[in-house]
Design a protein around this motif. Structure first.
Motif, PDB file in Angstrom:
ATOM      1  N   ASP A  27       0.857  -1.184   0.000  1.00 30.47           N
ATOM      2  CA  ASP A  27       0.000   0.000   0.000  1.00 30.47           C
ATOM      3  C   ASP A  27       0.894   1.236   0.000  1.00 30.47           C
ATOM      4  O   ASP A  27       2.129   1.129  -0.074  1.00 30.47           O
ATOM      5  CB  ASP A  27      -0.930  -0.004   1.219  1.00 30.47           C
ATOM      6  CG  ASP A  27      -2.235   0.742   0.961  1.00 30.47           C
ATOM      7  OD1 ASP A  27      -2.225   1.678   0.131  1.00 30.47           O
ATOM      8  OD2 ASP A  27      -3.253   0.415   1.590  1.00 30.47           O
ATOM      9  N   LYS A  85       1.102   2.573   4.497  1.00 30.42           N
ATOM     10  CA  LYS A  85      -0.315   2.536   4.850  1.00 30.42           C
ATOM     11  C   LYS A  85      -0.789   1.122   5.153  1.00 30.42           C
ATOM     12  O   LYS A  85      -1.866   0.945   5.745  1.00 30.42           O
ATOM     13  CB  LYS A  85      -1.136   3.129   3.698  1.00 30.42           C
ATOM     14  CG  LYS A  85      -2.565   3.476   4.046  1.00 30.42           C
ATOM     15  CD  LYS A  85      -3.249   4.186   2.897  1.00 30.42           C
ATOM     16  CE  LYS A  85      -4.675   4.573   3.256  1.00 30.42           C
ATOM     17  NZ  LYS A  85      -5.342   5.303   2.143  1.00 30.42           N
ATOM     18  N   ASP A  86      -0.034   0.120   4.779  1.00 37.11           N
ATOM     19  CA  ASP A  86      -0.426  -1.253   5.084  1.00 37.11           C
ATOM     20  C   ASP A  86      -0.146  -1.626   6.533  1.00 37.11           C
ATOM     21  O   ASP A  86      -0.289  -2.790   6.928  1.00 37.11           O
ATOM     22  CB  ASP A  86       0.255  -2.244   4.143  1.00 37.11           C
ATOM     23  CG  ASP A  86       1.781  -2.141   4.191  1.00 37.11           C
ATOM     24  OD1 ASP A  86       2.319  -1.494   5.110  1.00 37.11           O
ATOM     25  OD2 ASP A  86       2.439  -2.704   3.291  1.00 37.11           O
ATOM     26  N   GLY A  87       0.260  -0.619   7.348  1.00 41.33           N
ATOM     27  CA  GLY A  87       0.469  -0.843   8.773  1.00 41.33           C
ATOM     28  C   GLY A  87       1.763  -1.531   9.123  1.00 41.33           C
ATOM     29  O   GLY A  87       1.880  -2.145  10.191  1.00 41.33           O
ATOM     30  N   SER A 134      -4.452   5.138   9.458  1.00 39.85           N
ATOM     31  CA  SER A 134      -4.061   5.154   8.041  1.00 39.85           C
ATOM     32  C   SER A 134      -4.015   6.569   7.473  1.00 39.85           C
ATOM     33  O   SER A 134      -4.088   6.747   6.260  1.00 39.85           O
ATOM     34  CB  SER A 134      -5.052   4.308   7.232  1.00 39.85           C
ATOM     35  OG  SER A 134      -6.367   4.824   7.364  1.00 39.85           O
TER      36      SER A 134
END
Length: 938
Positions: free
Chosen positions: A650, A669-671, A694
């Motif tokens: 992401d 953003k994919d953590g 996010s």
């Protein structure tokens, strides 16, 4: 007998205070919601404060001496606008807030003497829609009603779960009201309907009726424990109306009063004891007072009041906080743009030396009648009433079990918690014994009045990480080592050093960009002019810029990020939204003409570029991240991308080179937080959990590259900082600290020499400062810097630009709305004549490359040299001569020494002789001049 009854409140009159008695110096917000925008308990005042996003409340004590000397504290409640809030009717320090971010939060306020702080909080939700209103139950502890979208929810606060969901609404819920005995709940809705619910019986309305013909804001207010309700709204002709209804015959209004024609909605405020009703409009400067007769179903106007300024919100002070000996029956708090105006309604009486019991019947006390579980199981107990006569009312306070205080707060003496209250504080409710929730009923111990411990200032925290919240700062200072930078001072330099009249700034640069960039010689600032133009400002030429257009770099595409080459002050890298990176060379001395031809254009990314970063050691090495979820490492000397890193699923929020230049860290953003060794593998070397939110994040290396620091958002959009140990990234952060609620990403800057961390966001007015340690507590909070106006960005200059003689440890450039000014951070020291070698170690000579691009790509590693910052004519403070303490007074033994009689006699004689003077001195008359002898014959 006359059928006309004379009211004892018919002569009630408002008293408008002089401006000196206003609460001045506030900045109220402009939130658009159905709330009152201001509320009061017997201890605190809360109001919507001006802030980015509108999620901040201003908090101040209700009584604190002079009105204009009150300190307003900021409570950052939500990431989006705070739509409504309410104080508990029993616990003056318990505040509930709701927001457009779909959450409801509970806060426990604490008066620390100089400011009001939130010791802890808890979160309810999220709901399915923005929450518009909240309201505490009038007789049960820990019961709260909230309206979100088309559903009204009744919460058990101790269990943090809903007791009932009332979903019979056809549109947005606009207001809620409890019946005085707490058995029924009323609501007004945007579908023009008024509804009455029995939350303990069923989720649908037991009665409903069409209230007002217009869908504009409407209110419903229950008149005590009677079966009469009051509604306010708009007619079909947009006339403001007030209507009385009997819920036993909920088909037509008992009476309708047309007020006037205006755009703003009416705020109804009702005093149960006197039957007086105040109608105030948002944006109006008129306060109307009525007396409500439930038996006659009539509103009788008592009078109206014209205020000096227009209202943004209105609230009443609780009855227990009124000055009854002055016959004060109502006190309003009028919220305006820059002040809070207390308006007292009093009944004129001949004597003010005695308590007038006919004006002040017994009122509801401060101890709830039951717990949430008791109420939901069918109990209808009523709150015990107390006398308002001075000296007769119980001074017993109450602490709600919905959000129990911390041990430190609970054991602090009241006199220390609220200094300066004077004698009025002794008469306030809660000044006496504290009643805890366990004393209400036996069912309290079953769990309905207990809450899990909360260790964070602004949210509940999971137990799998070590936290260092701001609320424990004083505990850390007591038990641990204080930071030597805790008294750091930030100040703006003299106006002569500013660059002003800067027009057309680009305020829409992505959150991944700092917004502008600086080096030792110049600043590059993107402009909002079409074509991606960039202004280049020479720092050696401060002053007012000409009104004519500036010479700029014509980047062609909109600027996504930009960065100066650390080894070449004339080379600027600009990432554009067209997926190209352009390398520009600025002539020495600044631009002399429009610059439209870049030195190099780097092509390789397929989508918009997020951010770019130069290598800290090797020349001509640049890293970039893009929407194509790749990170490329470029060799500028050849213009090619040599390495493409993979593994992201992401958007890549941020990237950062390690101090030794061997590794690259990213947060996405994919953590996930990832660490790469680019020259060995294109896949991540390590991965670990990143921020839950996010909305964006930043990453950088700290403590000589042994730790990673990430700034981001929690799952509830709270701004947080996280510390990771490099080598154990998969275990997650070893420390987390909550800061506040705001929409902008916190941009971090780390000073390797002092281990100090500076955090601020675009649009903020505050710069947070921490010292980062390698052991618990990992974050030592220092004094923060607050600017007068929100800034668009903050970029720090090299350490060599600091004036060490003035103990400047960092120097930054702050981009305002139309200016660029220096912000200097100093550490106060007594011996400023000496070089403070304890806070100025040798610094890195980072402006000289240690490697070439080809050498680094081939696997070579390097290291920067260091240099001292001590001026030649200064002595280090560690080598300063130690001062011998000079005794100001003689030791006590000198005065206590016993003297003999002969010594005392000699002292007395010496004192007498000293007063008489020297006996050998000539007399004054001996110096007089006489007359000649022949003059005697005359």
């Amino acid at each position: 007998m006359s059928r006309f009854r004379a009211s004892k409140y018919k002569n009630t009159a408002p008293r408008l205070p002089v401006r000196a008695d206003w609460i001045n110096g506030i900045r109220s917000g402009s939130a658009t919601s159905c709330g009152n925008h201001i509320k009061s308990s017997c201890a605190f005042i809360a109001f919507n404060a001006s802030s980015p996003g509108g999620g901040t409340l201003g908090i101040l004590p209700l009584e604190n001496g002079r009105q204009d000397k009150r300190h307003v504290s900021e409570l950052h409640c939500h990431a989006e606008v705070t739509t409504d809030f309410d104080f508990s009717p029993f616990d003056d320090a318990l505040l509930a807030t709701c927001s457009a971010d779909t959450t409801v939060k509970l806060w426990r306020l604490e008066d620390a003497g100089t400011e009001v702080t939130a010791a802890q909080s808890t979160v309810l939700g999220p709901e399915a829609a923005p929450v518009e209103c909240v309201l505490f139950h009038p007789s049960a502890d820990g019961v709260l009603a909230s309206g979100a979208g088309r559903v009204a929810t009744v919460w058990d606060l101790a269990q943090q779960k809903p007791l009932a969901a009332l979903g019979d609404h056809g549109d947005q819920v606009q207001s809620l009201t409890w019946k005085g005995d707490g058995c029924l709940l009323g609501s007004s809705c945007k579908d023009k309907m008024l509804r009455v619910f029995d939350p303990r019986a069923k989720s649908s309305a037991v009665q409903s009726v069409k209230g007002h013909e217009n869908i504009k804001d409407s209110r419903l207010l229950w008149l005590s424990a009677l079966d009469v309700v009051l509604s306010t709204g708009f007619s079909q002709m947009r006339e403001r109306q007030a209507r009385l209804w009997d819920v036993r015959k909920f088909t037509a209004p008992l009476s309708t009063l047309t007020i006037d024609t205006a755009q703003s909605s009416l705020i109804p405020l009702y005093d149960v004891d006197s039957g007086l009703l105040i109608l105030a409009g948002k944006g109006d400067n008129v306060l109307r007072c009525f007396e409500v007769s439930a038996t006659d179903a009539a509103l009788t106007q008592v009078g109206q009041c014209l205020t000096e300024v227009k209202s943004k919100g209105v609230a009443t002070v609780p009855k227990l906080a009124l000055d009854t000996m002055s016959c004060e029956v109502i006190r309003l708090l009028q919220l305006t743009e820059n002040s809070i105006v207390p308006i007292s309604y009093r009944v004129p009486r001949k004597s003010l030396q005695e308590f007038h019991a006919d004006l002040f019947p017994d009122t509801a006390g401060k101890v709830p009648a039951m717990s949430a579980l008791d109420w939901f199981n069918g109990s209808n107990k009523q709150v015990q009433r107390v006398s308002l006569a001075p000296g007769k009312g119980s001074k017993q306070g109450f602490t709600s079990g919905a959000l129990p205080p911390t041990l430190e707060t609970a054991t602090r003496p009241r006199s220390q918690a609220a200094k300066g209250g004077g004698e009025k504080e002794e008469e306030s409710w809660g000044a006496g014994d504290t009643v805890h929730s366990g004393q209400i009923s036996s069912s309290s111990s079953n769990g309905s009045l207990t809450s899990p411990s909360v260790t964070s200032l602004s949210s509940t925290k999971s137990s799998d990480s070590v936290t260092t919240p701001q609320s424990q700062k004083s505990l850390h200072n007591f038990l641990g080592t204080n930071s030597k930078f805790r008294h750091i001072q930030g100040m703006v330099s003299h106006r002569d050093t500013h660059i002003t009249n800067l027009k057309g700034l680009n305020l829409t640069t992505p959150g991944e960009s700092d917004g502008f960039c600086v080096n030792r010689e110049r600043a590059a600032v993107p402009l909002s002019v079409s074509g991606g133009q960039i202004a280049v400002l020479e720092l050696s030429k401060p002053g007012r810029l000409p009104d004519s257009s500036l010479l700029t770099i014509q980047n062609t595409a909109a600027v996504a990020d930009l960065c100066w080459d650390p080894f070449d002050c004339q080379r600027l890298a600009v990432a554009g939204e067209d997926a190209k990176i352009r390398i520009w060379r600025v002539p020495a001395g600044g631009l002399t003409d429009m610059l439209s031809n870049p030195e190099t254009i780097l092509l390789g990314h397929s989508e918009k570029i997020y951010s770019i970063r130069f290598h800290p050691l090797a020349s001509d090495i640049l890293a970039s991240s893009s929407y194509d979820m790749s990170v490329k490492i470029w060799n500028l000397s050849s213009g090619k991308d040599e390495i493409t890193l993979k593994g992201h699923t992401d958007q890549i929020f941020s990237l950062s080179w390690s101090p030794d230049g061997q590794h690259l860290a990213t947060v996405s953003k994919d953590g996930q937080v990832r660490v790469y060794d680019p020259r060995r593998s294109v896949d991540p070397l390590q991965e670990g959990p990143g921020p839950a939110g996010s909305r964006g994040a930043r990453i950088l290396w700290v403590r000589q590259g042994h730790y990673l620091l990430v700034s981001g958002f929690s799952s509830r959009s709270e701004r947080q900082i996280y510390l990771y140990k490099v080598g154990s990234l998969s275990l997650g952060p070893i420390a987390t600290s909550d800061l506040n609620l705001a929409p902008s990403i916190l941009i971090p800057f780390y000073d390797e020499d002092t281990n100090t961390l500076y955090l601020t966001g675009k649009g903020d007015t505050r710069v947070h400062v921490f010292e980062v340690q390698s052991e618990d507590p990992y974050f030592l909070q220092c004094s923060s810097y607050n600017s007068a106006n929100p800034h668009k960005g903050l970029c720090f200059l090299p350490k060599t630009e600091c004036n060490v003689r003035e103990v400047e440890i960092t120097r930054a450039l702050c981009l305002g709305s139309n200016s660029l000014e220096y912000v200097i951070f100093k550490v106060p020291r007594v011996k400023k004549d000496f070089f403070q070698d304890d806070i100025f170690p040798d610094t890195t000579i980072w402006w000289r490359p240690a490697l070439t691009a080809s050498a680094w790509l081939a696997g070579a590693n390097g290291q920067h040299q260091k240099m001292g910052l001590k001026p030649d004519n200064m002595t280090p403070v560690s080598a300063a001569p130690k001062e011998v303490p000079v005794r100001k007074y003689q030791p006590s033994s000198f005065y206590l020494e016993e003297k003999t009689d002969e010594e005392k006699k000699d002292e007395l004689l010496s004192a007498m002789v000293s007063k008489l003077g020297n006996l050998d001195d000539p007399l004054p008359q001996d110096s007089f001049q006489g007359v000649d002898e022949d003059e005697w014959d005359d």
